[in-house]
Each structure stands twice: as C-alpha cells, then as structure tokens.
Design an enzyme around this catalytic site. Structure first.
Site, mmCIF file in Angstrom:
data_model
loop_
_atom_site.group_PDB
_atom_site.id
_atom_site.type_symbol
_atom_site.label_atom_id
_atom_site.label_comp_id
_atom_site.label_asym_id
_atom_site.label_seq_id
_atom_site.Cartn_x
_atom_site.Cartn_y
_atom_site.Cartn_z
ATOM 1 C CE1 TYR A 146 25.594 36.186 80.399
ATOM 2 C CE2 TYR A 146 24.520 37.293 82.220
ATOM 3 C CZ TYR A 146 25.413 36.351 81.749
ATOM 4 O OH TYR A 146 26.109 35.584 82.641
ATOM 5 C CE LYS A 196 40.529 34.620 78.983
ATOM 6 N NZ LYS A 196 41.537 33.981 79.852
ATOM 7 C CG ASP A 228 41.927 34.024 83.268
ATOM 8 O OD1 ASP A 228 42.041 35.261 83.211
ATOM 9 O OD2 ASP A 228 42.519 33.268 82.487
ATOM 10 C CG ASP A 252 25.553 36.352 86.070
ATOM 11 O OD1 ASP A 252 25.195 36.342 87.253
ATOM 12 O OD2 ASP A 252 24.982 35.683 85.188
ATOM 13 C CG ASP A 256 26.479 33.984 91.932
ATOM 14 O OD1 ASP A 256 25.895 35.084 91.985
ATOM 15 O OD2 ASP A 256 25.869 32.894 91.893
#
Ligand code: NAD
Length: 369
Positions: A146, A196, A228, A252, A256
């Site tokens: 980001y 990851k 994942d 992020d 959610d």
C-alpha cells in the site's frame, strides 16, 4: 483534572451518523469522570475534497497535530461516486494513507470479538463458535504494497502496465512483531504469525525477523501459518486464534473476514498506534449503501472510543464500562439491521436508538474511582 484534545473526523457516508453517537458517549464519559475532552471537529475524506479540493486539508492537519488522539469515522465513496474525484485525491490515497504516514501509525489493532451471548449474530454454527470468538489481529499499517512505489505506463509492446512495490525493511517488521509479542504476553501467550513465505520473499524476511524477536519472548508459543490457510481456518475454527500478526494487505483483507465471522463489519472497531500519536477508527468503510438511513451500527465507532479511552488516556475501567454497555444492549435482545433479519426474534433498533441505549446503560455503570 486531566484534559485531552481529541480531533473528531466524522468522515463520509455513515461516518457522521455513527460519530454522533460516539461523541455522545465521550460526553457522558466526561461527565462521569474527572476528565475534560476538548473536541475539535475537522473535515477529512471526500466531504473535505468537495469542500476545498483536498481530502486532508492543511487545517485538518493542524488540528490533528495538536490533538492528543484522533477519532476518525470511515471515509470513501461508492465505486461510481469515486469517479468524481481524481485518482490521487480520492479519500484513501488523498487522506487515509497520508494520515497513516504523517503519524507513522504502524500498529493497527483490530479486535474480532463476539461474546458467547451474542453468538447468534455470527453466520458460523454454534458448535464452531463454542465459547464465543475472541481474537485480535495486529496489522502492519504503514508499509508493504500500500505504501510502495507505483508506476503506471505503456510497455515496449504498447500494452498498458502497472507496477507496485512491496517493500519492508527489518526495522519496520521488527517493531510490529514486538507489539504483537507484547500483546500475546498480556493474553494467552500464543501468537499466530501470518505469512506467505512459499511465494513472497517479503514473507521470508518477515519470518526470519519473527524468529529473532521470538527469542526475547520465550514464553510465547509462535505458530506460523500461511495467509490462505488462515482465511479458511478463521471460518472453520476461529477459537484456535488469539493474537494474529500480519503485514498490511493481509491484515486489510483478513480483518474484513473477521467482521464476516462476527456477523457484520459494524462490530469492528480499531486502534492505529504510532510512537507519538494514535488514531481510532472503525475497520470498515463508509457503507454508502446504507448512508443517511440511520440504520448503521455504531458499535464499531463507539468501540473505537473505548479503545481510545484505554490506550491513549489510560481509562481501562471506563473503557470496559463502554464495552459492557454496548454488549448489554445486544444481550437485552436488541439488534441493529446489519446483524439480524426482521422476524428473527430480536427487537430492531436504529443507530440513534442503539446510542441512546448505550448511554442509559453507561449511566448505570459503576463510577470509576
Ligand atoms: P464498507 O466497509 O463500507 O461496507 C461493506 C458492507 O458492510 C456494506 O454492506 C455496508 O453496509 C456494511 N457495513 C459497514 N459498516 C457498517 C456498519 N457500521 N453498520 C452496518 N453495516 C455496515 O465497504 P465498501 O462498500 O467496499 O466501501 C465503501 C467505501 O469505504 C469505499 O470508498 C472504500 O474505499 C472505503 N473504505 C474506507 C475505510 C476507512 O475509512 N478506513 C476502510 C474500508 C473502506
């Protein structure tokens, strides 16, 4: 008497509606305690852009600079409305990321919590929820994809291309991991490190630093888990998690999902902490689909007040009173529209009614010595 300056950035969409309830709670906390809050409202987000051409105006920066803490509502527009603002001035790129950068708020704490008594709000089965959901995601907030360099252009083949950079240095990784280990020490001493590393080199470095930092916290059991897999296990067995730490984009997205397993993003407050300054905001966006209808759930915004009371002003006991008041409204059988369907046996209340009921409960809460 202690006195604190708080910048109030109501934001866009449902922001002003849920902020109104949060401010009422702050005023009651002030009445009940030996404390004074100087509230300093300022424009931030799309509303600021339409007012003066800047989503994070200089005047707002000056107010935030002076503030002891910042209380921020969600910002942003619907996909279609966003097109009215040039890409680099849109609320996230023009206000949110610059604020995170300005105050170096690298540590984002996002509680994903649903006491057993509120488990009926979750889409997960009771046997999956067990004793309730109680975990906290620690998200790195000022690095990674980001904040990396971006390039857009046309390549040698005449094709439009984009390049975005995921960059971290070891210091950025270490400081967020230290925060996560410290939090794990105060909780169950189990830390899930989300990565990851089977694909991303950034995760390889992240994990190396995690192992180095872990040596300073021998009591904390560290569990390494691919992002994942973590997404799946959050749905299948959220009870296995307590503190989860991760880089910016993973946080992020997974947070959610955290809102999803609770039943609504409306239950997701957060704290964004830097070494000098912190700001507090719901984890969710401006919910343009329900803005202006007085049906948004203000729990996330009032919960952000509770986090501010505890983390910035050391008012742990009163913060707990605020949480208890909010949860008490739900355990009394009420629900906001995001959490239940009509006819499901709960009594539906709107944004203002939820706020009023929280105030009623808080008035009755034991005064803090
Ligand atoms: P959103 O989080 O605004 O909404 C997703 C869904 O959750 C919607 O159905 C919405 O109605 C619901 N919801 C969210 N908060 C709620 C609440 N308190 N009560 C009841 N329901 C609630 O996500 P989106 O629609 O994808 O994004 C809208 C805008 O918000 C976009 O411009 C996005 O960029 C921005 N955004 C801002 C922030 C921030 O300010 N930190 C964070 C995320 C998204």
């Amino acid at each position: 008497m202690k006195s604190y300056k708080i910048a109030i950035l109501a934001g866009d969409g449902i922001g002003p509606e849920i902020m109104e309830e949060a401010v009422k709670v702050l005023k009651l906390v002030e009445e009940r305690n030996d404390v004074q809050f100087e509230l300093m409202p300022a424009a931030f987000g799309a509303n600021a852009y339409f007012e003066c051409g800047d989503a994070f105006p200089e005047e707002t920066k000056a107010i935030c600079d002076q503030a002891d803490a910042i209380l921020k509502g969600p910002i942003g527009l619907s996909h279609e409305e966003s097109k009215k603002i040039p890409i680099d001035k849109q609320p996230e790129r023009g206000a949110l990321l610059p604020m995170r950068r300005r105050y170096n708020t690298y540590a984002n704490f996002r509680p994903v919590s649903l006491p057993k008594g509120l488990a009926h709000f979750s889409p997960l089965k009771p046997e999956v929820i067990g004793e309730g959901i109680d975990l906290i995601m620690v998200r790195e907030l000022v690095g990674g994809l980001y904040f990396g360099e971006k390039e857009v252009g046309v390549n040698d083949k005449g094709l439009r291309y984009v390049k975005e950079t995921l960059e971290y240095d070891e210091e950025q990784i270490r400081r967020i991991l230290v925060e996560a280990f410290k939090l794990a020490m105060r909780r169950k001493k189990v830390l899930h490190n989300i990565h990851k590393s089977n694909v991303l080199k950034s995760s390889v470095l992240w994990n190396e630093i995690a192992e180095e930092v872990a040596k300073d916290y021998p009591e904390v059991e560290v569990k390494h888990i691919l992002v994942d897999a973590a997404a799946t296990l959050l749905c299948l067995n959220p009870g296995q998690f307590d503190v989860m730490v991760m880089e910016n984009m993973f946080g992020d997205i997974l947070s959610d999902q955290g809102g999803g397993i609770l039943g609504s993003l409306g239950l997701m407050p957060s704290a964004c902490q830097g070494d000098e300054k912190s700001y507090y905001e719901p984890s969710h966006g401006s919910a343009p689909d329900i803005a202006g209808k007085n049906i948004a759930n203000p729990y996330s915004m009032i919960g952000s007040v509770a986090m501010m009371l505890e983390n910035s002003f050391g008012m742990e006991a009163e913060a707990k009173n605020v949480w208890d008041a909010m949860q008490g409204v739900f355990t009394d059988g009420y629900s906001t529209a995001d959490l239940s369907k009509p006819g499901s046996g709960v009594r539906m209340i709107n944004t203002t009614e939820f706020g009023e009921k929280v105030l009623e409960k808080l008035r009755k809460a034991p005064k803090v010595a």
